[in-house]
Design an enzyme around this catalytic site. Structure first.
Site, mmCIF file in Angstrom:
data_model
loop_
_atom_site.group_PDB
_atom_site.id
_atom_site.type_symbol
_atom_site.label_atom_id
_atom_site.label_comp_id
_atom_site.label_asym_id
_atom_site.label_seq_id
_atom_site.Cartn_x
_atom_site.Cartn_y
_atom_site.Cartn_z
ATOM 1 N N ILE A 1 0.820 -1.201 0.000
ATOM 2 C CA ILE A 1 0.000 0.000 0.000
ATOM 3 C C ILE A 1 0.854 1.250 0.000
ATOM 4 O O ILE A 1 0.587 2.203 -0.733
ATOM 5 C CB ILE A 1 -0.954 0.007 1.218
ATOM 6 N N ILE A 2 1.903 1.274 0.845
ATOM 7 C CA ILE A 2 2.763 2.445 0.952
ATOM 8 C C ILE A 2 4.205 2.050 0.650
ATOM 9 O O ILE A 2 4.529 0.859 0.575
ATOM 10 C CB ILE A 2 2.682 3.098 2.347
ATOM 11 N N GLU B 1 8.233 -2.926 3.806
ATOM 12 C CA GLU B 1 8.082 -4.053 2.877
ATOM 13 C C GLU B 1 8.701 -3.732 1.517
ATOM 14 O O GLU B 1 9.302 -4.603 0.874
ATOM 15 C CB GLU B 1 6.605 -4.422 2.728
ATOM 16 N N HIS C 1 -2.555 -0.700 8.185
ATOM 17 C CA HIS C 1 -1.680 -1.451 9.087
ATOM 18 C C HIS C 1 -0.826 -0.498 9.906
ATOM 19 O O HIS C 1 -0.706 -0.632 11.128
ATOM 20 C CB HIS C 1 -0.794 -2.419 8.306
ATOM 21 N N GLU D 1 -0.905 -0.009 13.836
ATOM 22 C CA GLU D 1 0.429 0.024 14.441
ATOM 23 C C GLU D 1 1.223 1.263 14.038
ATOM 24 O O GLU D 1 2.427 1.178 13.827
ATOM 25 C CB GLU D 1 1.210 -1.237 14.053
ATOM 26 N N VAL E 1 -5.556 -7.295 1.433
ATOM 27 C CA VAL E 1 -6.394 -8.461 1.711
ATOM 28 C C VAL E 1 -7.142 -8.256 3.019
ATOM 29 O O VAL E 1 -6.707 -7.496 3.882
ATOM 30 C CB VAL E 1 -5.563 -9.760 1.785
ATOM 31 N N HIS F 1 -5.557 -9.285 10.142
ATOM 32 C CA HIS F 1 -5.717 -7.937 10.684
ATOM 33 C C HIS F 1 -7.153 -7.441 10.515
ATOM 34 O O HIS F 1 -7.729 -6.833 11.416
ATOM 35 C CB HIS F 1 -4.755 -6.962 9.992
#
Length: 310
Positions: A123-124, A128, A181, A212, A239, A243
């Protein structure tokens, strides 16, 4: 008058930035990966996902996007890889094997693929993406060329497209909390940018929070009008896995209900939306026609009195 002048100036800068990007300037130069391929060279597209152990959301998101990529690039070999070692380990215990990015790239090299475009569903641009860049760097010498596409949110135009998509999912009379997230690094500011742009474009009934990172739930609730009692929770994740089902649909919902809110949950991952899928495919397509230019290369060109691409 000053405010109007500022708006005009900002609009001009955004338009100029977008035009420069499309013309191949900025961080990119025009370069079609399919042009001038040597005899025997082959191109592959590697779709990289964090992954999930939940079969239901995987079919609707990861598998659906992989199939869309195959349809968008019919003459290119499309593979997938997962980045979450925890997810991969749990799937392996069920007899389902998934390559990590380095493994998938090594497999492609062994099969004779010489040029690879890597497109993630992150996403950002956070930890990752940082890990993915390291994976690609570890096997770069195996290929003539590797290119990495941008995550879902990168340029301001990406944010605008995502805002346009997600604000269609609002509920009349309710505020919608987009729950991301989050991360422990400064990259969490990208969630705050989305939150800011939502309000700047008049979507005051949409707010962003994270599990988080920043903004926190308390940060988001400060912008809720005191009269608001209905809240819709919408996962801001590719997805709708652990979470979404546990942290959002269970824990966050309970926390809001304890504060007196009436809460509904739209339990779907971003990857289920065809328009979100198309945005990511557009990122991959852009990288087949452009390559990124590092800042050091740009500075060397500037020092020589040139512009990148000359």
């Amino acid at each position: 008058m000053k405010f109007r002048t500022l708006l005009v100036a900002c609009a001009w800068m955004v338009a100029t930035s977008m035009q420069a990007h499309s013309d191949g300037h900025g961080n990119y130069v025009h370069s079609n990966i399919f042009e001038n391929l040597k005899t025997g060279e082959k191109v592959a597209l590697l779709m990289v996902h964090f992954g999930t152990t939940h079969d239901d959301t995987r079919a609707l998101t990861i598998d659906a996007l992989n199939q869309k990529a195959r349809e968008a690039f019919p003459d290119v070999e499309v593979r997938e890889a997962y980045t979450s070692r925890i997810v991969m380990r749990r799937l392996a215990q069920r007899g389902v094997q998934k390559d990590n990015p380095a493994e998938a790239l090594k497999r492609l090299a062994a099969e004779g693929y010489t040029r690879v475009v890597v497109q993630s569903t992150n996403i950002i641009d956070g930890v990752e993406m940082e890990a993915l860049r390291e994976d690609i760097a570890s096997v770069r010498d195996m290929f003539e060329e590797t290119r990495l596409g941008n995550p879902l949110l990168y340029e301001p135009e990406d944010y605008r497209r995502v805002i346009d998509i997600l604000t269609r999912k609002g509920q009349a009379g309710a505020a919608t909390l987009l729950v991301g997230h989050g991360t422990y690094t400064p990259a969490t500011a990208q969630y705050a940018m989305l939150d800011y742009m939502l309000r700047a474009e008049g979507h005051e009934d949409f707010l962003v929070t994270t599990i988080e990172g920043y903004p926190t739930l308390d940060d988001a609730l400060r912008f809720l009008p005191p009269s608001t009692r209905d809240v819709q929770l919408l996962p801001f994740m590719f997805v709708a896995g652990d979470h979404a089902k546990n942290d959002i649909a269970t824990d966050l919902r309970a926390a809001l209900e304890a504060r007196g809110y009436r809460v509904s949950v739209r339990l779907e991952g971003l990857g289920q939306d065809p328009d979100i899928q198309s945005l990511l495919i557009d990122h991959a397509r852009f990288m087949t026609n452009h390559k990124r230019v590092g800042i050091s290369e740009k500075k060397r060109a500037y020092a020589a009195g040139k512009t990148v691409g000359e």
